[in-house]
Design a protein around this motif. Structure first.
Motif, PDB file in Angstrom:
ATOM      1  N   GLY A  71     -22.252  41.463  58.785  1.00  0.00           N
ATOM      2  CA  GLY A  71     -22.640  40.166  59.310  1.00  0.00           C
ATOM      3  C   GLY A  71     -23.959  39.656  58.767  1.00  0.00           C
ATOM      4  N   LEU A  72     -23.965  38.365  58.462  1.00  0.00           N
ATOM      5  CA  LEU A  72     -25.187  37.700  57.981  1.00  0.00           C
ATOM      6  C   LEU A  72     -25.944  37.013  59.104  1.00  0.00           C
ATOM      7  CD1 LEU A  72     -24.249  35.999  54.586  1.00  0.00           C
ATOM      8  CD2 LEU A  72     -26.334  37.288  55.047  1.00  0.00           C
ATOM      9  N   GLY A  73     -25.204  36.398  60.024  1.00  0.00           N
ATOM     10  CA  GLY A  73     -25.867  35.680  61.107  1.00  0.00           C
ATOM     11  C   GLY A  73     -26.865  34.665  60.575  1.00  0.00           C
ATOM     12  N   HIS A  74     -28.089  34.755  61.054  1.00  0.00           N
ATOM     13  CA  HIS A  74     -29.149  33.823  60.656  1.00  0.00           C
ATOM     14  C   HIS A  74     -29.799  34.197  59.323  1.00  0.00           C
ATOM     15  CE1 HIS A  74     -29.158  31.915  64.695  1.00  0.00           C
ATOM     16  NE2 HIS A  74     -28.809  33.125  65.082  1.00  0.00           N
ATOM     17  N   GLY A  75     -29.480  35.362  58.801  1.00  0.00           N
ATOM     18  CA  GLY A  75     -30.029  35.766  57.510  1.00  0.00           C
ATOM     19  C   GLY A  75     -31.357  36.487  57.581  1.00  0.00           C
ATOM     20  N   TYR A  76     -31.992  36.505  58.765  1.00  0.00           N
ATOM     21  CA  TYR A  76     -33.302  37.142  58.878  1.00  0.00           C
ATOM     22  C   TYR A  76     -33.223  38.625  58.526  1.00  0.00           C
ATOM     23  CZ  TYR A  76     -34.365  33.055  61.879  1.00  0.00           C
ATOM     24  OH  TYR A  76     -34.543  31.800  62.382  1.00  0.00           O
ATOM     25  N   THR A  77     -32.256  39.321  59.131  1.00  0.00           N
ATOM     26  CA  THR A  77     -32.196  40.771  58.971  1.00  0.00           C
ATOM     27  C   THR A  77     -31.881  41.159  57.536  1.00  0.00           C
ATOM     28  OG1 THR A  77     -29.848  40.903  59.573  1.00  0.00           O
ATOM     29  CG2 THR A  77     -31.454  41.025  61.364  1.00  0.00           C
ATOM     30  N   SER A  78     -31.036  40.397  56.879  1.00  0.00           N
ATOM     31  CA  SER A  78     -30.637  40.731  55.509  1.00  0.00           C
ATOM     32  C   SER A  78     -31.821  40.665  54.555  1.00  0.00           C
ATOM     33  CB  SER A  78     -29.527  39.789  55.045  1.00  0.00           C
ATOM     34  OG  SER A  78     -28.382  39.942  55.856  1.00  0.00           O
ATOM     35  N   ARG A  79     -32.709  39.715  54.757  1.00  0.00           N
ATOM     36  CA  ARG A  79     -33.894  39.613  53.893  1.00  0.00           C
ATOM     37  C   ARG A  79     -34.815  40.810  54.104  1.00  0.00           C
ATOM     38  NH1 ARG A  79     -33.607  34.311  56.319  1.00  0.00           N
ATOM     39  NH2 ARG A  79     -32.427  32.930  54.939  1.00  0.00           N
ATOM     40  N   ILE A  80     -34.858  41.315  55.330  1.00  0.00           N
ATOM     41  CA  ILE A  80     -35.714  42.475  55.625  1.00  0.00           C
ATOM     42  C   ILE A  80     -35.101  43.751  55.076  1.00  0.00           C
ATOM     43  CG2 ILE A  80     -36.712  43.861  57.484  1.00  0.00           C
ATOM     44  CD1 ILE A  80     -36.769  41.215  59.160  1.00  0.00           C
ATOM     45  N   PHE A  81     -33.813  43.960  55.315  1.00  0.00           N
ATOM     46  CA  PHE A  81     -33.163  45.180  54.835  1.00  0.00           C
ATOM     47  C   PHE A  81     -33.115  45.249  53.309  1.00  0.00           C
ATOM     48  CE2 PHE A  81     -30.975  45.284  59.119  1.00  0.00           C
ATOM     49  CZ  PHE A  81     -31.640  46.424  59.560  1.00  0.00           C
ATOM     50  N   ALA A  82     -33.086  44.094  52.670  1.00  0.00           N
ATOM     51  CA  ALA A  82     -33.049  44.078  51.202  1.00  0.00           C
ATOM     52  C   ALA A  82     -34.271  44.763  50.599  1.00  0.00           C
ATOM     53  CB  ALA A  82     -32.957  42.638  50.698  1.00  0.00           C
ATOM     54  N   LYS A  83     -35.390  44.705  51.303  1.00  0.00           N
ATOM     55  CA  LYS A  83     -36.627  45.298  50.797  1.00  0.00           C
ATOM     56  C   LYS A  83     -36.680  46.810  51.016  1.00  0.00           C
ATOM     57  CE  LYS A  83     -39.182  41.011  51.716  1.00  0.00           C
ATOM     58  NZ  LYS A  83     -40.274  40.383  52.498  1.00  0.00           N
ATOM     59  N   ALA A  84     -35.717  47.348  51.791  1.00  0.00           N
ATOM     60  CA  ALA A  84     -35.753  48.775  52.130  1.00  0.00           C
ATOM     61  C   ALA A  84     -34.536  49.527  51.604  1.00  0.00           C
ATOM     62  CB  ALA A  84     -35.837  48.937  53.641  1.00  0.00           C
ATOM     63  N   SER A  85     -33.799  48.914  50.663  1.00  0.00           N
ATOM     64  CA  SER A  85     -32.597  49.574  50.150  1.00  0.00           C
ATOM     65  C   SER A  85     -32.454  49.320  48.656  1.00  0.00           C
ATOM     66  CB  SER A  85     -31.352  49.075  50.889  1.00  0.00           C
ATOM     67  OG  SER A  85     -31.236  47.671  50.819  1.00  0.00           O
ATOM     68  N   ASP A  86     -31.956  50.321  47.968  1.00  0.00           N
ATOM     69  CA  ASP A  86     -31.721  50.184  46.529  1.00  0.00           C
ATOM     70  C   ASP A  86     -30.443  49.414  46.241  1.00  0.00           C
ATOM     71  OD1 ASP A  86     -34.016  51.723  46.029  1.00  0.00           O
ATOM     72  OD2 ASP A  86     -32.869  53.587  46.156  1.00  0.00           O
ATOM     73  N   ASN A  87     -29.437  49.604  47.089  1.00  0.00           N
ATOM     74  CA  ASN A  87     -28.162  48.893  46.947  1.00  0.00           C
ATOM     75  C   ASN A  87     -27.764  48.364  48.318  1.00  0.00           C
ATOM     76  OD1 ASN A  87     -27.187  49.568  44.055  1.00  0.00           O
ATOM     77  ND2 ASN A  87     -27.815  51.552  44.890  1.00  0.00           N
ATOM     78  N   HIS A  88     -27.694  47.043  48.416  1.00  0.00           N
ATOM     79  CA  HIS A  88     -27.505  46.378  49.704  1.00  0.00           C
ATOM     80  C   HIS A  88     -26.242  45.527  49.620  1.00  0.00           C
ATOM     81  CE1 HIS A  88     -29.392  43.458  52.908  1.00  0.00           C
ATOM     82  NE2 HIS A  88     -28.374  44.146  53.389  1.00  0.00           N
ATOM     83  N   ILE A  89     -25.266  45.835  50.476  1.00  0.00           N
ATOM     84  CA  ILE A  89     -24.031  45.060  50.538  1.00  0.00           C
ATOM     85  C   ILE A  89     -23.906  44.464  51.932  1.00  0.00           C
ATOM     86  CG2 ILE A  89     -21.503  45.132  50.422  1.00  0.00           C
ATOM     87  CD1 ILE A  89     -21.720  47.354  48.390  1.00  0.00           C
ATOM     88  N   ILE A  90     -23.551  43.186  51.987  1.00  0.00           N
ATOM     89  CA  ILE A  90     -23.351  42.484  53.253  1.00  0.00           C
ATOM     90  C   ILE A  90     -21.911  41.998  53.300  1.00  0.00           C
ATOM     91  CG2 ILE A  90     -24.106  40.600  54.732  1.00  0.00           C
ATOM     92  CD1 ILE A  90     -26.700  40.545  53.010  1.00  0.00           C
ATOM     93  N   VAL A  91     -21.265  42.203  54.436  1.00  0.00           N
ATOM     94  CA  VAL A  91     -19.908  41.714  54.650  1.00  0.00           C
ATOM     95  C   VAL A  91     -19.943  40.659  55.741  1.00  0.00           C
ATOM     96  CG1 VAL A  91     -17.546  42.303  55.287  1.00  0.00           C
ATOM     97  CG2 VAL A  91     -18.943  43.951  54.030  1.00  0.00           C
TER      98      VAL A  91
END
Length: 236
Positions: free
Chosen positions: A43-63
């Motif tokens: 889930g993307l929702g508002h997008g806030y969490t995805s921007r944060i997790f992107a900085k803490a992962s080498d490979n980031h996939i969102i469904v």
């Protein structure tokens, strides 16, 4: 999925608290795992969490199954380096396993949360962890609402729940039972945002922002009373 996407646009009625919670709990999760080689976010929702997790992962996939939400995120985050897959959670089949899977505020939306919990267990690397966050039916503010007759049952869905596409309410007991039944053990749990009063009352207090952040910090130790619950899970 697109039917409720307007609730995930800016300036919604719940924007202040969404911003507060969704920019808080990802950091709490990252504090637990440090850095992930591979992270799957449902889930993307508002997008806030995805921007944060992107900085803490080498490979980031969102469904995410809502094309409108995906398009909005891509417009607002053109430099996002991860992969976004448009698919229903029930249909997504990854080509790899993940160190970390984040189910942030999605189990209250899906038709069959037990299926999702069981299915994604198989997508974890050995020793991997799942993080689940859900609204808490037994939060302090909902308990007060029940006592005042504003809701007729602690698990009732209010108008905001319906607008957001929620299908159920969880509490600490029911979420714990669901994740254990799906084959997980709980390795950590905490509360998200201890809210003693309605937002319109909180806005009248001096130092509004400081009070909000104090409620986030205090709430960590009182999950039973918080607006939301956060659990860290490992496969049994």
């Amino acid at each position: 999925m697109n039917a409720v996407s307007s609730e995930y646009r800016p300036n919604g009625a719940t924007e202040i608290e969404n911003n507060l919670i969704l920019n808080w709990y990802p950091h709490r999760i990252i504090d637990r795992f440090g850095r992930a080689r591979s992270l799957l976010e449902l889930g993307l929702g508002h997008g806030y969490t995805s921007r944060i997790f992107a900085k803490a992962s080498d490979n980031h996939i969102i469904v995410d199954g809502a094309s409108v939400v995906i398009e909005q995120f891509q417009q607002n985050t053109p430099d996002f380096q991860g992969q976004i897959v448009e698919a229903f959670f029930e249909d997504f089949v990854p080509d790899r396993r993940f160190d970390i899977i984040v189910m942030g505020f999605i189990l209250e939306h899906v038709d069959d949360p037990d299926l999702i919990l069981r299915r994604y267990r198989d997508f974890l690397e050995p020793g991997g962890r799942v993080y689940v966050a859900v609204p808490n039916a037994k939060s302090m503010n909902r308990r007060l609402g029940l006592e005042l007759g504003l809701i007729d049952d602690i698990y009732s869905l209010n108008a905001n729940d319906v607008a957001l596409g929620h299908q159920r309410q969880y509490c600490r007991e029911t979420l714990g039972a669901a994740v254990r039944h799906a084959g997980y053990r709980i390795t950590h749990e905490e509360g998200i945002y201890l809210k003693p009063l309605p937002l319109n009352v909180l806005k009248t207090l001096p130092d509004f922002d400081a009070n909000l952040h104090a409620m986030l910090k205090v709430g960590v130790d009182f999950p039973d009373l918080c607006v939301a619950l956060l659990m860290e899970l490992e496969v049994k």
